[in-house]
Design an enzyme around this catalytic site. Structure first.
Site, PDB file in Angstrom:
ATOM      1  N   ILE A 188      45.917  46.717  37.462  1.00  0.00           N
ATOM      2  CA  ILE A 188      47.177  46.433  36.747  1.00  0.00           C
ATOM      3  C   ILE A 188      47.599  47.656  35.925  1.00  0.00           C
ATOM      4  O   ILE A 188      48.776  48.028  35.891  1.00  0.00           O
ATOM      5  CB  ILE A 188      47.032  45.173  35.863  1.00  0.00           C
ATOM      6  CG1 ILE A 188      46.546  43.990  36.722  1.00  0.00           C
ATOM      7  CG2 ILE A 188      48.361  44.834  35.178  1.00  0.00           C
ATOM      8  CD1 ILE A 188      46.166  42.741  35.938  1.00  0.00           C
ATOM      9  N   PHE A 194      43.951  47.824  28.819  1.00  0.00           N
ATOM     10  CA  PHE A 194      43.579  47.094  30.043  1.00  0.00           C
ATOM     11  C   PHE A 194      42.081  47.149  30.306  1.00  0.00           C
ATOM     12  O   PHE A 194      41.545  46.278  30.990  1.00  0.00           O
ATOM     13  CB  PHE A 194      44.270  47.719  31.269  1.00  0.00           C
ATOM     14  CG  PHE A 194      45.762  47.625  31.246  1.00  0.00           C
ATOM     15  CD1 PHE A 194      46.409  46.536  31.808  1.00  0.00           C
ATOM     16  CD2 PHE A 194      46.535  48.625  30.664  1.00  0.00           C
ATOM     17  CE1 PHE A 194      47.793  46.450  31.790  1.00  0.00           C
ATOM     18  CE2 PHE A 194      47.912  48.547  30.636  1.00  0.00           C
ATOM     19  CZ  PHE A 194      48.544  47.451  31.199  1.00  0.00           C
ATOM     20  N   ALA A 254      38.494  46.686  30.823  1.00  0.00           N
ATOM     21  CA  ALA A 254      37.687  45.494  30.539  1.00  0.00           C
ATOM     22  C   ALA A 254      36.859  45.143  31.755  1.00  0.00           C
ATOM     23  O   ALA A 254      37.133  45.592  32.868  1.00  0.00           O
ATOM     24  CB  ALA A 254      38.598  44.305  30.209  1.00  0.00           C
ATOM     25  N   TYR A 281      33.763  35.488  30.008  1.00  0.00           N
ATOM     26  CA  TYR A 281      34.927  36.361  30.167  1.00  0.00           C
ATOM     27  C   TYR A 281      36.079  35.872  29.288  1.00  0.00           C
ATOM     28  O   TYR A 281      36.627  36.619  28.459  1.00  0.00           O
ATOM     29  CB  TYR A 281      35.347  36.410  31.642  1.00  0.00           C
ATOM     30  CG  TYR A 281      36.694  37.038  31.850  1.00  0.00           C
ATOM     31  CD1 TYR A 281      36.956  38.324  31.396  1.00  0.00           C
ATOM     32  CD2 TYR A 281      37.721  36.338  32.483  1.00  0.00           C
ATOM     33  CE1 TYR A 281      38.202  38.896  31.568  1.00  0.00           C
ATOM     34  CE2 TYR A 281      38.966  36.914  32.662  1.00  0.00           C
ATOM     35  CZ  TYR A 281      39.202  38.193  32.202  1.00  0.00           C
ATOM     36  OH  TYR A 281      40.435  38.754  32.354  1.00  0.00           O
ATOM     37  N   LYS A 341      37.739  37.603  25.721  1.00  0.00           N
ATOM     38  CA  LYS A 341      39.152  37.956  25.547  1.00  0.00           C
ATOM     39  C   LYS A 341      39.750  37.205  24.350  1.00  0.00           C
ATOM     40  O   LYS A 341      40.544  37.757  23.590  1.00  0.00           O
ATOM     41  CB  LYS A 341      39.932  37.638  26.825  1.00  0.00           C
ATOM     42  CG  LYS A 341      39.617  38.575  27.988  1.00  0.00           C
ATOM     43  CD  LYS A 341      40.281  39.923  27.771  1.00  0.00           C
ATOM     44  CE  LYS A 341      40.077  40.882  28.919  1.00  0.00           C
ATOM     45  NZ  LYS A 341      40.831  42.129  28.771  1.00  0.00           N
TER      46      LYS A 341
HETATM   47  N1  UFG Z   1      38.026  31.800  45.624  1.00  0.00           N
HETATM   48  C1  UFG Z   1      37.489  31.305  46.800  1.00  0.00           C
HETATM   49  N2  UFG Z   1      36.865  32.182  47.626  1.00  0.00           N
HETATM   50  C2  UFG Z   1      36.736  33.518  47.344  1.00  0.00           C
HETATM   51  C3  UFG Z   1      37.298  34.004  46.140  1.00  0.00           C
HETATM   52  C4  UFG Z   1      37.940  33.116  45.299  1.00  0.00           C
HETATM   53  O1  UFG Z   1      37.564  30.116  47.093  1.00  0.00           O
HETATM   54  O2  UFG Z   1      36.130  34.242  48.143  1.00  0.00           O
HETATM   55  C5  UFG Z   1      38.731  30.886  44.738  1.00  0.00           C
HETATM   56  C6  UFG Z   1      38.130  30.850  43.340  1.00  0.00           C
HETATM   57  O3  UFG Z   1      37.088  29.903  43.270  1.00  0.00           O
HETATM   58  C7  UFG Z   1      39.361  30.466  42.508  1.00  0.00           C
HETATM   59  C8  UFG Z   1      40.532  31.083  43.269  1.00  0.00           C
HETATM   60  O4  UFG Z   1      40.041  31.339  44.582  1.00  0.00           O
HETATM   61  O5  UFG Z   1      39.511  29.094  42.499  1.00  0.00           O
HETATM   62  C9  UFG Z   1      41.019  32.378  42.676  1.00  0.00           C
HETATM   63  O6  UFG Z   1      39.875  33.200  42.468  1.00  0.00           O
HETATM   64  P1  UFG Z   1      39.978  34.719  42.026  1.00  0.00           P
HETATM   65  O7  UFG Z   1      38.586  35.237  41.982  1.00  0.00           O
HETATM   66  O8  UFG Z   1      40.965  35.430  42.884  1.00  0.00           O
HETATM   67  O9  UFG Z   1      40.611  34.643  40.589  1.00  0.00           O
HETATM   68  P2  UFG Z   1      40.133  33.803  39.302  1.00  0.00           P
HETATM   69  O10 UFG Z   1      41.036  32.602  39.204  1.00  0.00           O
HETATM   70  O11 UFG Z   1      38.692  33.569  39.270  1.00  0.00           O
HETATM   71  O12 UFG Z   1      40.368  34.819  38.134  1.00  0.00           O
HETATM   72  C10 UFG Z   1      41.545  35.550  37.980  1.00  0.00           C
HETATM   73  C11 UFG Z   1      41.206  36.813  37.225  1.00  0.00           C
HETATM   74  C12 UFG Z   1      40.749  36.467  35.847  1.00  0.00           C
HETATM   75  C13 UFG Z   1      41.723  35.534  35.164  1.00  0.00           C
HETATM   76  C14 UFG Z   1      42.042  34.343  36.018  1.00  0.00           C
HETATM   77  C15 UFG Z   1      43.114  33.549  35.343  1.00  0.00           C
HETATM   78  O13 UFG Z   1      40.165  37.531  37.892  1.00  0.00           O
HETATM   79  O14 UFG Z   1      40.686  37.668  35.138  1.00  0.00           O
HETATM   80  O15 UFG Z   1      42.479  34.789  37.283  1.00  0.00           O
HETATM   81  O16 UFG Z   1      43.631  32.558  36.166  1.00  0.00           O
HETATM   82  F1  UFG Z   1      41.164  35.059  34.039  1.00  0.00           F
END
Ligand code: UFG
Length: 325
Positions: free
Chosen positions: A12, A73, A75, A141, A145
């Site tokens: 970002i 940013f 982190a 996490y 924050k």
């Molecule tokens: N997911 C899967 N398979 C994967 C990867 C992710 O099913 O291989 C799912 C996760 O369980 C989650 C969704 O897809 O339900 C999104 O996962 P991400 O890892 O893409 O993102 P997160 O929601 O975990 O986290 C992101 C940022 C964080 C932030 C959050 C806020 O990484 O910094 O969004 O919504 F806090």
């Protein structure tokens, strides 16, 4: 304005640097390149290669410089990793942040735009989430924050700091030149697009959540829309605006819906496999960004999921191995 961008070599931060330059601002990146990429820093932007945890090195890097605004940013930002290694999160996201606050103050930089997260809310009972919802993080996490937001509040009260904390929902997509390249990659959209490209499988983490199709629902927001919010936040601080703001589209998509939209955008079938829930994942996170719209004058303008996925897919095809490729 003169802007110090910590983490400006990251996903970002690099897009924000690009936008700052386009708008005629003077950006300087501070990044230890532990996760960021030198190639992501826009050409002509100075890079200070410094670890924020090292207070003396930070002081030396900032010595003799002046900035109007600090955009912070840098982190550690993975929910799953934070459940395994909480110390890393408190050190990188809290202690290192305090170093930055103190050293910025020494050089007279007293305006902060802070990258915060939807993970500060934990598992809200209703949707969409507004900023007055309880903040009860379910992972280190989000806790780290939130702690830093509270530290910023104290600096407002006892020092002359002004700040805006931007609580991102799920950043996604790419600009023309900068995109998402993490090692290891854990985010859904880049993994889905990789699977579309190489025929591998996407693991769906949990299909028994209390959501319409049982998979987690998230609010995916285009990284260029996020970037615009930073520029608006910078201006808004001059009008006395401060505090925390959600940044999302207000629409939630399940993991299954993201995969099927990616099949449409890429024209390829994406193989998926059921996998256990990932610890720390809340079932649903969808933003109300009404406060940001009102106080910052910000509204996302690339909100539909195919547009977001198309930009990410384009970047992925141009950089199949990320910045190194
Ligand atoms: N997911 C899967 N398979 C994967 C990867 C992710 O099913 O291989 C799912 C996760 O369980 C989650 C969704 O897809 O339900 C999104 O996962 P991400 O890892 O893409 O993102 P997160 O929601 O975990 O986290 C992101 C940022 C964080 C932030 C959050 C806020 O990484 O910094 O969004 O919504 F806090």
């Amino acid at each position: 304005m003169k802007v110090l961008v910590t983490g400006g070599a990251g996903y970002i931060g690099s897009v924000v640097c690009e936008r700052l330059r386009e708008e005629g601002h003077d950006a300087t990146v501070l990044d230890d390149l532990s996760q960021g990429h030198r190639e992501a820093v826009p050409v002509g932007t100075e890079l200070l290669e410094t670890d924020l945890r090292d207070r003396r090195a930070l002081r030396a890097s900032l010595s003799g410089r002046s900035f109007d605004v600090v955009m912070h940013f840098a982190a550690s930002s993975l929910v799953g990793e934070s459940m395994k290694d909480p110390g890393r999160y408190f050190e990188n996201n809290v202690s290192a942040g305090i170093n930055l606050l103190e050293e910025s103050r020494r050089i007279g930089a007293d305006r902060f735009v802070f990258s915060s997260t939807a993970a500060t809310y934990g598992e809200p009972e209703r949707s969409p989430i507004t900023e007055d919802f309880p903040t009860i993080p379910t992972n280190p996490y989000g806790e780290s924050k939130l702690m830093f937001e509270r530290i910023l509040d104290w600096y407002v009260r006892v020092r002359d700091l002004r700040y805006v904390a931007l609580r991102y929902f799920n950043a996604a997509g790419a600009s023309g030149t900068c995109g998402e390249d993490h090692d290891p990659e854990t985010h859904l959209i880049p993994l889905v697009l990789k699977a579309a490209a190489d025929g591998g499988k996407v693991h769906v983490f949990g299909d028994d959540y209390p959501t319409p199709d049982g998979t987690c629902v998230r609010d995916y927001i285009h990284v260029l829309d996020l970037a615009d919010a930073h520029l608006k936040a910078m201006e808004a601080m001059d009008r006395g605006v401060g505090g925390a703001f959600n940044l999302g589209n207000g629409a939630g998509f399940s993991v299954t819906e993201v995969i099927s939209a990616a099949e449409d955008v890429t024209g390829r079938r994406i193989r998926k496999a059921r996998a256990p829930r990932r610890p720390g994942d809340p079932p649903t996170l969808v933003a109300s960004s009404a406060r940001a719209e009102e106080a910052l004058g910000w509204k996302p303008c690339r909100e539909d999921l195919p547009t977001i996925l198309e930009s990410a897919w384009r970047w992925h095809r141009e950089h199949p191995r990320g910045y190194g490729g």
